[in-house]
Design a protein around this motif. Sequence first.
Motif, PDB file in Angstrom:
ATOM      1  N   PHE A   1       9.735  -7.429  10.067  1.00 45.23           N
ATOM      2  CA  PHE A   1       9.293  -8.386  10.474  1.00 45.23           C
ATOM      3  C   PHE A   1       8.146  -8.314   9.445  1.00 45.23           C
ATOM      4  O   PHE A   1       8.156 -10.315   9.236  1.00 45.23           O
ATOM      5  CB  PHE A   1       9.672  -8.043  12.074  1.00 45.23           C
ATOM      6  N   TYR A   2       7.475  -7.821   9.940  1.00 48.91           N
ATOM      7  CA  TYR A   2       6.082  -8.341   9.456  1.00 48.91           C
ATOM      8  C   TYR A   2       5.718  -8.720   8.005  1.00 48.91           C
ATOM      9  O   TYR A   2       5.674  -9.141   7.566  1.00 48.91           O
ATOM     10  CB  TYR A   2       4.721  -7.130   9.758  1.00 48.91           C
ATOM     11  N   ILE A   3       6.487  -7.845   7.381  1.00 47.81           N
ATOM     12  CA  ILE A   3       6.453  -7.829   5.927  1.00 47.81           C
ATOM     13  C   ILE A   3       7.492  -8.420   5.715  1.00 47.81           C
ATOM     14  O   ILE A   3       6.743  -9.666   4.665  1.00 47.81           O
ATOM     15  CB  ILE A   3       7.534  -6.245   5.199  1.00 47.81           C
TER      16      ILE A   3
ATOM     17  N   VAL B   1       5.947 -11.396   3.203  1.00 47.37           N
ATOM     18  CA  VAL B   1       6.264 -12.256   2.024  1.00 47.37           C
ATOM     19  C   VAL B   1       6.338 -13.400   1.747  1.00 47.37           C
ATOM     20  O   VAL B   1       6.793 -13.964   0.896  1.00 47.37           O
ATOM     21  CB  VAL B   1       7.661 -11.587   1.370  1.00 47.37           C
ATOM     22  N   PHE B   2       7.045 -14.554   2.912  1.00 47.26           N
ATOM     23  CA  PHE B   2       7.502 -15.947   2.767  1.00 47.26           C
ATOM     24  C   PHE B   2       6.163 -16.545   3.898  1.00 47.26           C
ATOM     25  O   PHE B   2       6.815 -17.542   4.308  1.00 47.26           O
ATOM     26  CB  PHE B   2       8.641 -15.314   3.453  1.00 47.26           C
ATOM     27  N   ALA B   3       5.267 -15.915   4.120  1.00 48.42           N
ATOM     28  CA  ALA B   3       3.993 -16.475   4.357  1.00 48.42           C
ATOM     29  C   ALA B   3       4.087 -18.080   4.089  1.00 48.42           C
ATOM     30  O   ALA B   3       3.784 -18.917   4.871  1.00 48.42           O
ATOM     31  CB  ALA B   3       2.707 -15.874   4.110  1.00 48.42           C
ATOM     32  N   PRO B   4       3.944 -18.909   2.732  1.00 48.83           N
ATOM     33  CA  PRO B   4       3.845 -20.071   2.392  1.00 48.83           C
ATOM     34  C   PRO B   4       5.298 -20.886   3.350  1.00 48.83           C
ATOM     35  O   PRO B   4       4.498 -22.529   3.697  1.00 48.83           O
ATOM     36  CB  PRO B   4       3.889 -19.848   1.036  1.00 48.83           C
TER      37      PRO B   4
ATOM     38  N   PHE C   1      -0.786 -15.999   7.342  1.00 48.50           N
ATOM     39  CA  PHE C   1      -1.137 -15.287   6.542  1.00 48.50           C
ATOM     40  C   PHE C   1      -1.631 -14.247   6.765  1.00 48.50           C
ATOM     41  O   PHE C   1      -2.376 -13.436   5.587  1.00 48.50           O
ATOM     42  CB  PHE C   1      -1.944 -16.898   5.942  1.00 48.50           C
ATOM     43  N   GLY C   2      -2.642 -14.525   7.556  1.00 48.72           N
ATOM     44  CA  GLY C   2      -3.539 -12.684   8.246  1.00 48.72           C
ATOM     45  C   GLY C   2      -1.951 -11.408   8.178  1.00 48.72           C
ATOM     46  O   GLY C   2      -2.723 -10.674   7.624  1.00 48.72           O
ATOM     47  N   THR C   3      -0.812 -11.186   8.460  1.00 48.20           N
ATOM     48  CA  THR C   3      -0.372 -10.482   8.256  1.00 48.20           C
ATOM     49  C   THR C   3      -0.260  -9.605   6.649  1.00 48.20           C
ATOM     50  O   THR C   3      -0.059  -8.984   6.267  1.00 48.20           O
ATOM     51  CB  THR C   3       0.917 -10.967   8.059  1.00 48.20           C
TER      52      THR C   3
ATOM     53  N   LEU D   1      -1.420  -6.034   6.528  1.00 44.82           N
ATOM     54  CA  LEU D   1      -0.932  -5.128   5.941  1.00 44.82           C
ATOM     55  C   LEU D   1      -1.007  -4.418   4.135  1.00 44.82           C
ATOM     56  O   LEU D   1      -1.195  -3.443   3.857  1.00 44.82           O
ATOM     57  CB  LEU D   1       0.581  -5.686   5.313  1.00 44.82           C
ATOM     58  N   SER D   2      -1.521  -5.107   3.887  1.00 44.69           N
ATOM     59  CA  SER D   2      -2.823  -5.191   2.119  1.00 44.69           C
ATOM     60  C   SER D   2      -3.128  -3.806   2.431  1.00 44.69           C
ATOM     61  O   SER D   2      -3.404  -3.190   1.648  1.00 44.69           O
ATOM     62  CB  SER D   2      -3.183  -6.904   1.521  1.00 44.69           C
ATOM     63  N   VAL D   3      -4.131  -3.991   3.392  1.00 43.56           N
ATOM     64  CA  VAL D   3      -5.120  -3.829   3.709  1.00 43.56           C
ATOM     65  C   VAL D   3      -5.044  -2.555   3.864  1.00 43.56           C
ATOM     66  O   VAL D   3      -5.232  -1.251   2.995  1.00 43.56           O
ATOM     67  CB  VAL D   3      -5.721  -4.228   4.711  1.00 43.56           C
ATOM     68  N   GLY D   4      -3.954  -2.251   4.819  1.00 43.69           N
ATOM     69  CA  GLY D   4      -3.725  -1.257   5.041  1.00 43.69           C
ATOM     70  C   GLY D   4      -2.655  -0.066   3.981  1.00 43.69           C
ATOM     71  O   GLY D   4      -2.717   1.051   3.991  1.00 43.69           O
TER      72      GLY D   4
END
Length: 299
Positions: free
Chosen positions: A46-48, A52-55, A95-97, A101-104
């Motif tokens: 769900f978070y991924i 991906v579709f944040a915009p 957008f923080g997701t 996730l990127s940092v992790g």
Amino acid sequence: MNVDYTAQKQALPKQERSVRTNKWRTFYLKFRKNKLAMVGGCVILFYIFVAVFAPLLAPHDPYQIELANKLKPPSAEHWMGTDDKGRDVLSRLIFGTRLSLSVGFVAVFIGAFFGIILGLFAGYYGKWLDTIIMRIIDVLLAFPGILLALAIVSALGPNLINVMIAIGVFSIPMFARIVRGSTLSVKKLEYIDAIRSLGASGLRIIFVHIFPNILSPIIVQITLRLATAILSAAGLSFLGLGAQPPLPEWGAMLSNGRDFLFSVPFLALFPGLAISTLVIGFNVFGDGLRDALDPRMKH
């Protein structure tokens, strides 16, 4: 006598390939029975999906400042309210997701890449190389992870890139120790001796025949370290050493919300819930992977 790769592959015992296939089939059957781990996997997916579709999912511009709408409670227009600068909290969380996730993933990739290389070489070649590598690992383990990350970020400067590097560095020892131990076990198996007797090089044995057979503990460790990396990154951002304004990183949002904890609690509540659910999702998913991949576990 050296033998080309085709000859080596033909000589490779069928036992090695059949063991790999049976291992992953058994893993799937066991993991499917773990309902909690399946829920954790759904949370991660769900978070991924959100990242991906944040915009497309964000109802507002996460960076748009509207001081006339600051600190508004949740409403039909702003489902999670607005922050002290009038920015939509839901949009910033979405957008923080991406950032969390990127940092992790980047931090764990750094730790896994170097940890796996060091562990493979230390475990396979042993002797003085093993001694040098493991003493370096022992030095890194002497420092608490978050303290080492704080020191690295303080030295390099506060930003997300340096946070990724810092978390990656303190993840290296965990991967190196696990991979070294697994390599020591696998290199004693008969099929490794058979491949070596055919003249295969050490590097080919390490990366073609040993590494694929020690993936199970590595995958479990990657999953669990993702939870640690995300939580550590949020903690560093909370302290002002990670994401810098106006980036909508969850730890930074949580830090901003603490100034309004009693008057507008939702500013800290929503980022805190996002961090907690994602970290719990990775933890239960990782526990499920560990149980399914451990042959000693009864199901």
